[in-house]
Enzyme design. Structure first.
Site, PDB file in Angstrom:
ATOM      1  N   ARG A  16      47.961  26.078  37.074  1.00 15.21           N
ATOM      2  CA  ARG A  16      48.819  26.983  36.305  1.00 15.21           C
ATOM      3  C   ARG A  16      49.918  27.531  37.203  1.00 15.21           C
ATOM      4  NH1 ARG A  16      51.084  31.953  36.325  1.00 15.21           N
ATOM      5  NH2 ARG A  16      49.138  32.899  37.052  1.00 15.21           N
ATOM      6  N   GLU A 146      50.942  42.253  35.703  1.00 18.72           N
ATOM      7  CA  GLU A 146      52.079  41.643  36.409  1.00 18.72           C
ATOM      8  C   GLU A 146      52.885  42.706  37.159  1.00 18.72           C
ATOM      9  OE1 GLU A 146      55.878  38.707  35.446  1.00 18.72           O
ATOM     10  OE2 GLU A 146      54.970  39.885  33.841  1.00 18.72           O
TER      11      GLU A 146
END
Length: 522
Positions: A16, A146
């Site tokens: 990923r 994030e």
């Protein structure tokens, strides 16, 4: 009472986050093969294999991986990145058969306000809604925050507030990324320790990036702070400077911190080579653990110390990683370097002949020639004026290539005492030569080994008429070996490397060997 060993899980995100490396895109079959090696052989605890809704090919890749993993009871270890998108990521992952959603949320107020245009409460409510949808569909949910590293530094109250609002919703792991790779080990340890102490009922992962070259060190600091898992990629693949290296992190957790991990180190080099091949991104020869040269001693004094008592050995033994120690041959080589290589080839030389051969090696090294163990028999033959490695000689060769036509080759070759001619055609001049050479070899019961790798290079700053070096790696019954040819024409450089391989094969098959050179086959 003996203290129990500390444990930490390893999540590999090569398939990923590693695919965010510039120019890297794995096909569904490539992803499936890498996933199998990571889970079945390397035995990482978890793998993150894709981002939801990217493409139909990505959907097929996830479905293939999950199907394979489910048949082995490993489906819960396959994870997919998804988004707060009204349930579309949940639908995508469910359609692929996935079991785990890694939900991306905003871990800094700057991202939440500047990118989403939302308040903390609104964003937290959106995340809770998506988590609820996923749990209702039977998915396990982890959550990335994030830009957590900048969020924690700029406004920790935002980070605390987000985690507090999500603590009771059913998230298994809160994954804290150093998204831009700005943290130091000291900051990682302090921040992670704070998060773990502040939220003792939650599990935290650390996800590093390597912009300052601190990815591995930061993983170790996070592990020392008590995180549940650290994230890595094979060969440091990832955005910009990449992520922390799986091999480096695993070995340092064991050796430097004494952690108990489930990684099978004997397959680290194998998965590195597989990812290198599929990604097209070469690993540096001096990359720790997996680099081609990291178990090679160059200085003669090191070889001497190893010969007298393994004085330059450490816990990083090559055997631990299913590899082999090497001793370089060049201008820094000494008697012990030569002796170690002769031992590997099972060759015996008198003291005088060793001195003469070593002098020739130093001379070649001084002129920047690349010398491998496989070159040794030829250097010995040259120095001792021996004909042992002239079992096959190319007497004449003509190759021709044309646009939109097959290439052709005509050869005249001496095999032992027999001079034969042959012709062949193929997809390129070298292929035509191989096809021509195969015919007389077949009649003599000789089969060339499979060509494993083929490199062509010229000196840096070279001109159009510069010498070309061709290095071919062959897959033999006794392991991989490299042969080298040099010529102004790259096809003839490859032909020279092939003839050298042929002579090695024929010498190995010879029933009688000179007393001074009993065996020159690797």
């Amino acid at each position: 009472m003996t203290e129990s060993p500390r444990t930490v899980r390893i999540m590999d995100t090569t398939l990923r986050d590693g695919e965010q490396t510039q120019g890297v895109s794995f096909s569904p079959d490539e992803k499936t093969n890498i996933a199998k090696v990571l889970l079945d052989l390397v035995r990482v605890d978890r793998i993150e294999v894709a981002s939801a809704r990217v493409s139909p090919g990505e959907l097929d890749a996830v479905a293939n991986i999950v199907d394979w993993a489910a048949r082995r009871g490993l489906a819960e270890r396959v994870e997919v990145l998804g988004f707060v998108d009204g349930g579309r990521s949940v639908d995508w992952i469910t359609r692929a058969g996935g079991r785990v959603l890694n939900l991306l949320a905003k871990g800094s107020e700057k991202h939440c306000v500047g990118q989403l245009g939302k308040t903390l409460d609104t964003h937290a409510a959106d995340v809770r809604e998506t988590v609820g949808l996923a749990l209702a569909r039977g998915l396990k949910v982890n959550c990335y925050l994030e830009d957590w590293s900048n969020g924690y530094q700029d406004k920790p109250a935002y980070v605390y507030g987000l985690v507090e609002r999500l603590a009771d919703v059913g998230i298994a792991h809160f994954m804290l990324p150093d998204t831009l790779g700005v943290m130091t080990p000291e900051r990682v340890f302090c921040a992670m320790s704070d998060m773990i102490l502040r939220f003792p009922g939650l599990l935290f992962d650390f996800h590093p990036h390597n912009d300052y070259g601190l990815g591995t060190a930061n993983c170790l600091a996070a592990a020392q702070a008590g995180v549940a898992a650290v994230h890595c990629t094979v060969n440091c693949l990832g955005e910009r400077a990449g992520n922390a290296s799986l091999a480096e992190v695993a070995v340092n957790l064991r050796d430097q911190l004494g952690f108990e991990i489930g990684i099978d180190e004997t397959h680290l080099a194998r998965v590195s080579e597989l990812v290198e091949y599929f990604s097209g991104k070469r690993v540096a020869d001096n990359a720790p653990i997996v680099g081609a040269d990291v178990f090679t001693q160059t200085a003669g004094i090191h070889a001497d110390g190893d010969k007298k008592g393994s004085l330059y050995h450490t816990r990083l033994s090559p055997e631990r990683f299913a590899r082999r120690r090497k001793y370089a041959l060049g201008k820094l080589a000494g008697k012990a370097s030569l002796a170690k290589n002769l031992e590997r080839l099972d060759i015996s030389l008198s003291e005088e002949n060793q001195r003469r051969v070593l002098a020739r090696i130093v001379e070649l090294g001084d002129s920047k020639k690349t010398i491998t163990t496989e070159d040794l028999p030829f250097i010995i033959a040259e120095v001792l004026d021996s004909k042992d490695y002239n079992h096959a000689q190319l007497l004449a060769c003509n190759v021709s290539s044309s646009l939109d036509l097959e290439s052709t080759a005509s050869i005249k070759i001496c095999l032992g005492d027999e001079v034969v001619t042959a012709a062949g055609s193929g997809n390129g001049a070298f292929d035509a030569f191989i096809n021509a050479l195969t015919k007389p070899l077949k009649r003599n019961g000789i089969t060339l080994p499979e060509l494993k790798d083929y490199e062509v290079r010229i000196p840096k700053g070279g001109r159009a008429d510069a010498l070309t070096e061709c290095i071919i790696t062959w897959d033999t019954e006794r392991g991989s070996i490299k042969t080298r040819g040099v010529h102004a024409n790259q096809v003839f450089a490859a032909i020279a490397a092939t003839m050298r391989m042929l002579n090695i094969l024929m010498h190995g098959a010879a029933a009688e060997r000179p007393a001074d050179v009993p065996d020159a086959v690797v």
